[in-house]
Design an enzyme around this catalytic site. Structure first.
Site, PDB file in Angstrom:
ATOM      1  N   LYS A  33      15.873  25.446  13.333  1.00 56.25           N
ATOM      2  CA  LYS A  33      15.987  25.916  14.748  1.00 56.25           C
ATOM      3  C   LYS A  33      17.084  24.757  15.444  1.00 56.25           C
ATOM      4  O   LYS A  33      17.741  25.105  16.399  1.00 56.25           O
ATOM      5  CB  LYS A  33      14.716  25.742  15.431  1.00 56.25           C
ATOM      6  CG  LYS A  33      13.887  26.876  15.044  1.00 56.25           C
ATOM      7  CD  LYS A  33      12.572  26.863  16.107  1.00 56.25           C
ATOM      8  CE  LYS A  33      11.461  26.728  15.295  1.00 56.25           C
ATOM      9  NZ  LYS A  33      10.030  26.756  15.666  1.00 56.25           N
ATOM     10  N   GLY A  34      16.860  23.497  15.017  1.00 56.49           N
ATOM     11  CA  GLY A  34      17.606  22.352  15.673  1.00 56.49           C
ATOM     12  C   GLY A  34      18.816  22.570  16.206  1.00 56.49           C
ATOM     13  O   GLY A  34      19.104  22.111  17.227  1.00 56.49           O
ATOM     14  N   GLU A  54      25.061  21.871  11.860  1.00 55.44           N
ATOM     15  CA  GLU A  54      23.658  21.270  11.842  1.00 55.44           C
ATOM     16  C   GLU A  54      23.541  20.418  13.017  1.00 55.44           C
ATOM     17  O   GLU A  54      24.728  20.095  13.851  1.00 55.44           O
ATOM     18  CB  GLU A  54      23.847  20.400  10.626  1.00 55.44           C
ATOM     19  CG  GLU A  54      22.935  20.516   9.345  1.00 55.44           C
ATOM     20  CD  GLU A  54      21.439  20.570   9.664  1.00 55.44           C
ATOM     21  OE1 GLU A  54      20.987  20.371  10.890  1.00 55.44           O
ATOM     22  OE2 GLU A  54      20.652  20.559   8.782  1.00 55.44           O
ATOM     23  N   ASP A  55      22.413  20.058  13.479  1.00 55.85           N
ATOM     24  CA  ASP A  55      22.046  19.273  14.654  1.00 55.85           C
ATOM     25  C   ASP A  55      22.143  17.704  14.169  1.00 55.85           C
ATOM     26  O   ASP A  55      22.894  16.991  14.842  1.00 55.85           O
ATOM     27  CB  ASP A  55      20.605  19.424  15.329  1.00 55.85           C
ATOM     28  CG  ASP A  55      19.502  19.464  14.398  1.00 55.85           C
ATOM     29  OD1 ASP A  55      19.802  19.199  13.024  1.00 55.85           O
ATOM     30  OD2 ASP A  55      18.156  19.497  14.895  1.00 55.85           O
ATOM     31  N   LYS A  72      22.639   9.985  11.050  1.00 53.76           N
ATOM     32  CA  LYS A  72      21.902   8.427  11.044  1.00 53.76           C
ATOM     33  C   LYS A  72      22.719   7.993   9.666  1.00 53.76           C
ATOM     34  O   LYS A  72      23.335   8.652   8.625  1.00 53.76           O
ATOM     35  CB  LYS A  72      20.585   8.976  10.710  1.00 53.76           C
ATOM     36  CG  LYS A  72      19.918   9.440  12.145  1.00 53.76           C
ATOM     37  CD  LYS A  72      18.501   9.406  11.975  1.00 53.76           C
ATOM     38  CE  LYS A  72      17.845  10.344  12.955  1.00 53.76           C
ATOM     39  NZ  LYS A  72      16.254  10.462  12.839  1.00 53.76           N
ATOM     40  N   PHE A  97      14.671   8.306  16.331  1.00 52.51           N
ATOM     41  CA  PHE A  97      14.089   9.087  16.422  1.00 52.51           C
ATOM     42  C   PHE A  97      14.740  10.159  17.932  1.00 52.51           C
ATOM     43  O   PHE A  97      14.135   9.461  18.850  1.00 52.51           O
ATOM     44  CB  PHE A  97      12.654   9.426  16.012  1.00 52.51           C
ATOM     45  CG  PHE A  97      12.490  11.019  15.829  1.00 52.51           C
ATOM     46  CD1 PHE A  97      12.314  11.448  14.780  1.00 52.51           C
ATOM     47  CD2 PHE A  97      11.684  11.667  17.118  1.00 52.51           C
ATOM     48  CE1 PHE A  97      12.027  13.136  14.883  1.00 52.51           C
ATOM     49  CE2 PHE A  97      11.443  13.040  17.051  1.00 52.51           C
ATOM     50  CZ  PHE A  97      11.389  13.478  15.931  1.00 52.51           C
TER      51      PHE A  97
HETATM   52  P1  IMP Z   1      17.057  15.201   6.855  1.00 55.88           P
HETATM   53  O1  IMP Z   1      16.854  16.114   5.922  1.00 55.88           O
HETATM   54  O2  IMP Z   1      16.292  13.941   6.766  1.00 55.88           O
HETATM   55  O3  IMP Z   1      18.728  14.934   6.826  1.00 55.88           O
HETATM   56  O4  IMP Z   1      16.799  15.907   8.315  1.00 55.88           O
HETATM   57  C1  IMP Z   1      17.380  17.177   8.500  1.00 55.88           C
HETATM   58  C2  IMP Z   1      16.822  17.706   9.670  1.00 55.88           C
HETATM   59  O5  IMP Z   1      15.616  17.083  10.360  1.00 55.88           O
HETATM   60  C3  IMP Z   1      17.564  17.861  10.704  1.00 55.88           C
HETATM   61  O6  IMP Z   1      18.288  19.029  10.562  1.00 55.88           O
HETATM   62  C4  IMP Z   1      16.824  17.872  11.980  1.00 55.88           C
HETATM   63  O7  IMP Z   1      16.410  19.298  12.055  1.00 55.88           O
HETATM   64  C5  IMP Z   1      15.479  17.065  11.637  1.00 55.88           C
HETATM   65  N1  IMP Z   1      15.633  15.854  12.156  1.00 55.88           N
HETATM   66  C6  IMP Z   1      16.447  14.826  11.753  1.00 55.88           C
HETATM   67  N2  IMP Z   1      16.269  13.714  12.405  1.00 55.88           N
HETATM   68  C7  IMP Z   1      15.859  14.009  13.464  1.00 55.88           C
HETATM   69  C8  IMP Z   1      15.315  13.333  14.795  1.00 55.88           C
HETATM   70  O8  IMP Z   1      15.842  12.042  14.890  1.00 55.88           O
HETATM   71  N3  IMP Z   1      14.793  14.137  15.592  1.00 55.88           N
HETATM   72  C9  IMP Z   1      14.551  15.537  15.425  1.00 55.88           C
HETATM   73  N4  IMP Z   1      14.747  16.215  14.359  1.00 55.88           N
HETATM   74  C10 IMP Z   1      15.401  15.499  13.529  1.00 55.88           C
HETATM   75 MG    MG Z   2      18.761  20.562  11.572  1.00 48.73          MG
END
Ligand code: IMP
Ligand code: MG
Length: 186
Positions: A49-50, A104-105, A136, A157
């Site tokens: 959803k992000g 992607e967000d 990040k 975060f």
């Molecule tokens: P990853 O798999 O660790 O790269 O995380 C991917 C997904 O987790 C992102 O597309 C976000 O939807 C969520 N996410 C990652 N970091 C954050 C954050 O700091 N706040 C909120 N959602 C996050």
């Molecule tokens: Mg996301």
């Protein structure tokens, strides 16, 4: 008035990226993407959803011919760190031969993205690129190129502009970061 601090589920967050800066980032990304896809009409895939708010702003700056679909990826659940276990829902329409642009967000560990990219590549798209509003530090180590990045941030975060903490905070127009200072101090 934009509040400097907000509380969600008992955690304190401070204003981190203002709406005006987000708008500048989105405009720049749209210019780069429109330039690179000048001779192609990609299929944009919003990662739910992000990314829904970022995608809504970005897509309105891009050509109206471009098709839009959604994909769903869940990895965080109610936590602040990735569970490492990614559930995917891909669109049912054929993706073969299409130029895909994944919206992607934020990319943190990249586990979500890697799972999505390998699932999408099995459908033999003509090309696959990624646009993310935020990234990040671990995102830099990924074997997947991130073609369009709004801003690199430290490992904080964040919530707002579509991103949540246990489903709260998505509708905030600005982005907030988890405050490490104890509440009551400033
Ligand atoms: P990853 O798999 O660790 O790269 O995380 C991917 C997904 O987790 C992102 O597309 C976000 O939807 C969520 N996410 C990652 N970091 C954050 C954050 O700091 N706040 C909120 N959602 C996050
Ligand atoms: Mg996301």
């Amino acid at each position: 008035m934009t509040p400097e601090r907000i509380e969600l589920h008992g955690k304190c967050f401070r204003l981190y990226i203002r709406r005006q800066e987000i708008t500048r980032m989105v405009r720049r990304l749209a210019r780069e993407i429109a330039r690179d896809y000048a001779d192609k009409d990609p299929l944009c895939l919003i990662v739910l959803k992000g990314a829904f708010i970022f995608a809504a702003d970005l897509l309105r700056l891009l050509p109206p011919q471009w098709a839009v679909e959604t994909v769903r990826a869940r990895s965080y659940g109610m936590q602040m760190t990735s569970s490492g276990n990614v559930e995917l829902e891909l669109p049912t329409l054929p993706l073969q031969g299409k130029h895909l642009l994944l919206i992607e967000d934020i990319i943190d560990t990249g586990l979500t993205l890697q799972a999505l990219v390998s699932a999408l590549e099995q459908h033999n798209p003509a090309s696959l690129r990624i646009v993310t509003l935020l990234a990040k530090p671990p995102a830099r180590m990924l074997p997947i190129p991130l073609h369009y990045v709004g801003k690199e941030i430290p490992p904080v975060f964040v919530v707002g502009y579509g991103m949540d903490y246990a489903e709260a905070g998505r509708s905030l127009p600005n982005i907030y970061a988890l405050d490490s200072e104890p509440q009551g101090q400033s």
